[in-house]
Structures are given as structure tokens and as C-alpha cells.
Design an enzyme around this catalytic site. Structure first.
Site, PDB file in Angstrom:
ATOM      1  N   LYS A 128       0.863  -1.185   0.000  1.00 58.18           N
ATOM      2  CA  LYS A 128       0.000   0.000   0.000  1.00 58.18           C
ATOM      3  C   LYS A 128       0.895   1.229   0.000  1.00 58.18           C
ATOM      4  O   LYS A 128       2.060   1.158   0.414  1.00 58.18           O
ATOM      5  CB  LYS A 128      -0.878   0.016   1.253  1.00 58.18           C
ATOM      6  CG  LYS A 128      -2.101   0.890   1.147  1.00 58.18           C
ATOM      7  CD  LYS A 128      -3.243   0.223   0.409  1.00 58.18           C
ATOM      8  CE  LYS A 128      -4.385   1.187   0.149  1.00 58.18           C
ATOM      9  NZ  LYS A 128      -5.572   0.506  -0.403  1.00 58.18           N
ATOM     10  N   ASP A 168      -6.961   4.507  -4.554  1.00 61.08           N
ATOM     11  CA  ASP A 168      -7.642   4.386  -3.253  1.00 61.08           C
ATOM     12  C   ASP A 168      -8.234   5.766  -3.006  1.00 61.08           C
ATOM     13  O   ASP A 168      -8.429   6.538  -3.964  1.00 61.08           O
ATOM     14  CB  ASP A 168      -6.642   3.954  -2.153  1.00 61.08           C
ATOM     15  CG  ASP A 168      -7.334   3.560  -0.844  1.00 61.08           C
ATOM     16  OD1 ASP A 168      -7.815   2.427  -0.750  1.00 61.08           O
ATOM     17  OD2 ASP A 168      -7.404   4.389   0.084  1.00 61.08           O
TER      18      ASP A 168
HETATM   19  P1  NDP Z   1     -12.819   8.053  -2.812  1.00 61.89           P
HETATM   20  O1  NDP Z   1     -11.736   9.024  -2.630  1.00 61.89           O
HETATM   21  O2  NDP Z   1     -13.375   7.830  -4.168  1.00 61.89           O
HETATM   22  O3  NDP Z   1     -14.045   8.377  -1.837  1.00 61.89           O
HETATM   23  C1  NDP Z   1     -13.880   8.428  -0.455  1.00 61.89           C
HETATM   24  C2  NDP Z   1     -15.187   8.821   0.191  1.00 61.89           C
HETATM   25  O4  NDP Z   1     -15.064   8.721   1.602  1.00 61.89           O
HETATM   26  C3  NDP Z   1     -15.570  10.255  -0.074  1.00 61.89           C
HETATM   27  O5  NDP Z   1     -16.966  10.378  -0.017  1.00 61.89           O
HETATM   28  C4  NDP Z   1     -14.908  10.992   1.084  1.00 61.89           C
HETATM   29  O6  NDP Z   1     -15.516  12.229   1.383  1.00 61.89           O
HETATM   30  C5  NDP Z   1     -15.103  10.011   2.203  1.00 61.89           C
HETATM   31  N1  NDP Z   1     -13.983  10.152   3.160  1.00 61.89           N
HETATM   32  C6  NDP Z   1     -12.667  10.008   2.909  1.00 61.89           C
HETATM   33  N2  NDP Z   1     -11.928  10.213   4.007  1.00 61.89           N
HETATM   34  C7  NDP Z   1     -12.805  10.489   4.969  1.00 61.89           C
HETATM   35  C8  NDP Z   1     -12.659  10.782   6.349  1.00 61.89           C
HETATM   36  N3  NDP Z   1     -11.463  10.833   6.954  1.00 61.89           N
HETATM   37  N4  NDP Z   1     -13.785  10.986   7.039  1.00 61.89           N
HETATM   38  C9  NDP Z   1     -14.999  10.909   6.421  1.00 61.89           C
HETATM   39  N5  NDP Z   1     -15.193  10.632   5.144  1.00 61.89           N
HETATM   40  C10 NDP Z   1     -14.117  10.433   4.432  1.00 61.89           C
HETATM   41  O7  NDP Z   1     -12.265   6.661  -2.215  1.00 61.89           O
HETATM   42  P2  NDP Z   1     -12.765   5.186  -2.490  1.00 61.89           P
HETATM   43  O8  NDP Z   1     -14.231   5.171  -2.677  1.00 61.89           O
HETATM   44  O9  NDP Z   1     -11.873   4.594  -3.501  1.00 61.89           O
HETATM   45  O10 NDP Z   1     -12.380   4.491  -1.094  1.00 61.89           O
HETATM   46  C11 NDP Z   1     -13.303   4.426  -0.001  1.00 61.89           C
HETATM   47  C12 NDP Z   1     -12.878   3.311   0.935  1.00 61.89           C
HETATM   48  O11 NDP Z   1     -12.877   2.054   0.227  1.00 61.89           O
HETATM   49  C13 NDP Z   1     -11.468   3.447   1.542  1.00 61.89           C
HETATM   50  O12 NDP Z   1     -11.471   2.881   2.829  1.00 61.89           O
HETATM   51  C14 NDP Z   1     -10.628   2.568   0.619  1.00 61.89           C
HETATM   52  O13 NDP Z   1      -9.443   2.122   1.245  1.00 61.89           O
HETATM   53  C15 NDP Z   1     -11.598   1.430   0.363  1.00 61.89           C
HETATM   54  N6  NDP Z   1     -11.330   0.617  -0.819  1.00 61.89           N
HETATM   55  C16 NDP Z   1     -11.249   1.195  -2.066  1.00 61.89           C
HETATM   56  C17 NDP Z   1     -11.015   0.401  -3.163  1.00 61.89           C
HETATM   57  C18 NDP Z   1     -11.022   0.950  -4.550  1.00 61.89           C
HETATM   58  O14 NDP Z   1     -10.967   0.143  -5.497  1.00 61.89           O
HETATM   59  N7  NDP Z   1     -11.122   2.249  -4.759  1.00 61.89           N
HETATM   60  C19 NDP Z   1     -10.775  -1.054  -3.037  1.00 61.89           C
HETATM   61  C20 NDP Z   1     -10.981  -1.556  -1.691  1.00 61.89           C
HETATM   62  C21 NDP Z   1     -11.211  -0.730  -0.638  1.00 61.89           C
HETATM   63  P3  NDP Z   1     -14.816  13.594   0.905  1.00 61.89           P
HETATM   64  O15 NDP Z   1     -15.025  13.659  -0.575  1.00 61.89           O
HETATM   65  O16 NDP Z   1     -15.523  14.661   1.651  1.00 61.89           O
HETATM   66  O17 NDP Z   1     -13.365  13.461   1.297  1.00 61.89           O
END
Ligand code: NDP
Length: 448
Positions: A128, A168
Site C-alpha cells: 500500500k 484508493d
Molecule cells: P474516494 O476518494 O473515491 O471516496 C472516499 C469517500 O469517503 C468520499 O466520499 C470521502 O468524502 C469520504 N472520506 C474520505 N476520508 C474520509 C474521512 N477521513 N472521514 C470521512 N469521510 C471520508 O475513495 P474510495 O471510494 O476509492 O475508497 C473508499 C474506501 O474504500 C477506503 O477505505 C478505501 O481504502 C476502500 N477501498 C477502495 C477500493 C477501490 O478500489 N477504490 C478497493 C478496496 C477498498 P470527501 O469527498 O468529503 O473526502
């Protein structure tokens, strides 16, 4: 609680050596706790120092990323890449760009990735990376300059058969494009060194949708096998509005469920009529605006500025899809009081240990992240296969393979939970099933 002497000793040593890495220790404790029955029966693990070696990354680099903003000011961020374990394949795991990124966050994500990647049944090791860079409010040109500066250092450590990063939080198609371009420029080598690429330069169809779709395939199988039910007519609460959340919502709707909430880091929207995904996608993917915009545009929808209130909305299924430790014990209590029957994790480690314990104790079907969100990395593995073959599969082909992988992950986790005498506890099942393959490879490959 850890009662096995060997696991307890290794955990204590790990805690002493990494005393400030809170999230990492949380992830290690959860895995160790699940592995106790298996470790009891396998003394060769202690004899070969498997657990001691498993909790220490193969290597971890941290580096300066200097770039120039649009005003001409020099900015400095910190970059990381953690190459945790390559026993079963090249390191694989995403890059996160978010101000909350620390060494501990990257290590916990890398550690989890080892077992998740093993569960996919593909030959992928765990890694990661990321940076404390905040993409919010930056221009495209600033994003490009940051990505180029980040890759100018990272390129020394990665390669198509060495370490293959992906996206991510904060790293989507735009960022992967800039990172890939810089790698190609520096190496003069067109190779599948990143996944999540654009379709014009080696990306896989269905990669964008994969984590969210995979989560729902997992939930569908879990509901079918453990409750004899389907998603038809179920009410679903989702947190997050990023890549995982949006495509989880899309697949849930396709399978006949109604999604009533989504959130971002500032707040959440509740739409009792069911989220209008076209409006949501435009706001989050095209305008990159706050989720509060949704409530201004869709009649009947309301906005709340406490994002954890999302768990107070009555639902059958809750899918945390934003970030780590976003669902606490009180949230679990509210969900149970309102009749939730399934919680499945789209984000990595979104539920605290206390929340998981409460949900399991109250009969909620719980799909842990390692298993439930493995569809993203699995499809990245399929992108690597297509790149090696110099060939592209159709959306339907990739989607079909994704579904098969998720169904298998469910069954492998379920069967492992049964073998451990804890039938239906998929936290234990996923950890054990993921661990067995990795530890067998480590035993076979010798000590290093
Ligand atoms: P994105 O950046 O596309 O979206 C993240 C979302 O979560 C946004 O709505 C963001 O809000 C919110 N967010 C991020 N950080 C925080 C925080 N500290 N507190 C509250 N809300 C938060 O990321 P992904 O959708 O790709 O990832 C989301 C989760 O899924 C993560 O845990 C990631 O590790 C996991 N994941 C992702 C994969 C992938 O293929 N993308 C695969 C497997 C797991 P805002 O826009 O306001 O920051």
C-alpha cells in the site's frame, strides 16, 4: 482476547516496536485474535517465526514529494510505499492521497491487503502507499505536477512484476493517468505497472465499478446462503460518495434494493425516495462538489451535517464505504435497534472492534472488508492478466469473473469459519482463509 502465548508475545513485541502506529496495531490484533484456533493446531508457525515475519513489512519507503503550486509556491508532502509481503505474488495495493495519511495508516492498509489479496485466489502480494497530499481544491495542473513528483521517486521501487499500485481514497482515473504517464516517461517502458488505468492505455473494463459491484455480489451470496433472502425490496444505507460508494449504490439498485443515504466527510444526505444516482454521480464525479448540493437539487432529500447520523437511519443493510473507524459501537447499537440484518464493509476497517463485536453478538450478518471489498483488487489482478496477454476482455467477461471471485470468497470464508468451530463468523473465516495460503507459501519459501 489473545490467550495463545505465541500470538500474545508477538503482538506485545509488535506493540512495543510500533507504539505510535494505532491503526496498524488495531489491524494486527484483529487478525491475531481470529487466528488463535488455527495457530494452536500448527506449531510449525512458531518454529518458523511466521507471525514475527508477517508483522514486519519486507520494506517501507518514505520520501519527500516537492512540487510547485499554481501560485509558484514550493510545496512539500510526504510519500510512502509499504511493500508488506510478496510470498504469493508481486506487491499489490492502492495509493491513498489524503491529509490523514500517516505511516500507521499505510501499514494497516498494507497488512490487510496481504490477506485480502490471498482471498481473491489470484497471485498477488500485499502492499500500500500514498501521501498526506490533499487533492481537494487543487487544479488539474497542480494534481498533475504532484503526481509527477510523486512518481519521480516511486518509480525506483515498483514494476509490473515487482509492485503494482492502484487507486484508493483521492486517487482515481485522473491521478492514475498522470502517475502512469510519468512512469512511462522516466522508464521509457510501456508496461502494466499500475492498475485502474484509462481504457485507452491498458485499463480493464469494469475496474471502476469493481469494488462496489463486488461488495454487492458478496452481500447477495451472503444473504442467499445464510438467510435464504435476496436484495429485492431491501432498504440500504451507504456512507461515502466516492468510487466504492457510488458503484455499491448502483449495483444495489440493479439488484432491487433502495439506497436511501450517502455521505462525504462533511455530512450526509437522506433521500427516502431512493438516491438519484445520476444526480449524485454528476455532483461527485463531474463537479467534484460537496454532497450537500444533492439536497438542494432533489426534492424530498434532506442534508445533515453530522455524517455519523447516517447510521441512525432505519435500514435492512448498512454498507460503510468511506474510511477507517467510521462506524462505532453506538452506531452499531443504533443500527441494531432499527432492525439492521446485514453490515458489509466497502471501506477498509470502517467498523471499530467494539462495533463488530456488538453486531456479531446481536446476530447481524457481518461481511468484513478483507472479504467483502476484495473485488477491486481482484479486478486489478484481472487487469494485470489482460496487460500480460496484450488483450482486453469485454465488460461482461470481467464482470462474470468478478462475480465468481466474490462468490468464492464468501464460500471460502464461510467454510473456514465452520472449520474453526465458529460457523458464520466471517471475520474469523476471512482471516483464516487468507492467512493459510500466505503462511504455507512463507513456510515453503524459507526464512528471509
Ligand atoms: P474516494 O476518494 O473515491 O471516496 C472516499 C469517500 O469517503 C468520499 O466520499 C470521502 O468524502 C469520504 N472520506 C474520505 N476520508 C474520509 C474521512 N477521513 N472521514 C470521512 N469521510 C471520508 O475513495 P474510495 O471510494 O476509492 O475508497 C473508499 C474506501 O474504500 C477506503 O477505505 C478505501 O481504502 C476502500 N477501498 C477502495 C477500493 C477501490 O478500489 N477504490 C478497493 C478496496 C477498498 P470527501 O469527498 O468529503 O473526502
Amino acid at each position: 482476547m489473545l490467550t495463545n502465548e505465541y500470538l500474545k508475545r508477538v503482538y506485545d513485541e509488535t506493540a512495543n516496536r510500533n507504539s505510535t502506529d494505532k491503526e496498524f496495531l488495531q489491524a494486527v490484533y484483529e487478525v491475531f485474535d481470529s487466528l488463535q484456533p488455527y495457530v494452536e493446531k500448527h506449531p510449525e508457525l512458531e518454529a518458523n517465526g511466521i507471525m514475527e515475519r508477517l508483522v514486519e513489512p519486507d520494506r517501507m519507503v518514505s520520501f519527500r514529494v516537492a512540487w510547485v503550486d499554481d501560485a509558484g509556491k514550493v510545496r512539500v508532502n510526504r510519500g510512502y510505499r509499504c511493500q508488506f509481503n510478496s510470498s504469493i505474488g508481486p506487491y499489490k495495493g492502492g495509493l491513498r492521497f489524503h491529509p490523514t495519511v500517516t505511516r500507521s495508516v499505510i501499514k494497516f492498509l498494507g497488512f490487510e491487503q496481504i490477506f485480502k489479496n490471498s482471498l481473491t485466489s489470484l497471485p498477488l502480494g500485499g502492499g500500500k502507499g500514498g501521501s498526506d497530499f490533499d487533492p481537494k481544491g487543487k487544479s488539474d495542473a497542480e494534481i498533475m505536477r504532484f503526481c509527477q513528483a510523486f512518481m519521480t521517486e516511486l518509480h525506483r521501487y515498483i514494476g509490473a512484476d515487482v509492485d503494482v499500485p492502484a487507486g484508493d481514497i483521492g486517487v482515481g482515473g485522473r491521478e492514475i493517468g498522470y502517475l502512469f504517464g510519468q512512469y512511462k516517461f522516466l522508464k521509457n517502458n510501456f508496461t502494466g505497472v499500475l492498475t485502474g488505468k484509462g481504457l485507452a492505455f491498458g485499463g480493464s473494463l469494469a475496474r471502476t465499478e469493481a469494488t462496489g459491484y463486488g461488495l454487492l455480489y458478496f452481500v447477495e451470496e451472503m444473504l442467499k446462503c445464510m438467510k435464504g433472502e435476496s436484495l429485492e425490496g431491501k432498504t440500504v444505507v451507504i456512507s461515502g460518495a466516492g468510487n466504492v460508494a457510488i458503484y455499491a449504490a448502483q449495483k444495489a439498485m440493479q439488484l432491487g434494493a433502495k439506497v436511501v443515504t450517502m455521505s462525504d466527510s462533511k455530512g450526509y444526505v437522506y433521500d427516502p425516495n431512493g438516491i438519484n444516482l445520476d444526480v449524485m454521480k454528476h455532483i461527485k464525479e463531474v463537479e467534484r462538489a460537496r454532497i450537500s448540493e444533492y439536497a438542494k437539487r432533489v426534492p424530498g432529500a434532506t442534508y445533515g451535517d453530522n455524517r455519523s447520523d447516517v447510521w441512525k437511519i432505519p435500514c435492512d443493510i448498512a454498507l460503510p464505504c468511506a474510511t477507517q473507524n467510521e462506524l462505532h459501537e453506538d452506531d452499531a447499537k443504533a443500527l441494531v435497534a432499527n432492525g439492521v440484518t446485514v453490515v458489509a464493509e466497502g471501506a477498509n476497517m470502517p467498523s471499530t472492534p467494539e462495533a463488530i463485536e456488538y453486531l456479531l453478538a446481536h446476530g447481524v450478518l457481518f461481511g468484513p472488508a478483507k472479504a467483502a471489498n476484495a473485488g477491486g483488487v481482484a479486478t486489478s489482478g484481472l487487469e494485470m492478466s489482460q496487460n500480460s496477454q496484450r488483450f482486453s476482455w469485454t465488460f461482461e467477461e470481467v464482470d462474470k469473473k468478478l462475480k465468481e471471485i466474490m462468490v468464492n470468497i464468501f464460500h471460502n470464508s464461510y467454510n473456514a469459519s465452520k472449520d474453526c468451530g465458529m460457523e458464520g463468523n466471517l471475520v474469523v473465516g476471512a482471516n483464516v482463509a487468507g492467512f493459510i495460503k500466505v503462511s504455507n507459501a512463507m513456510l515453503a519459501e524459507g526464512i528471509f
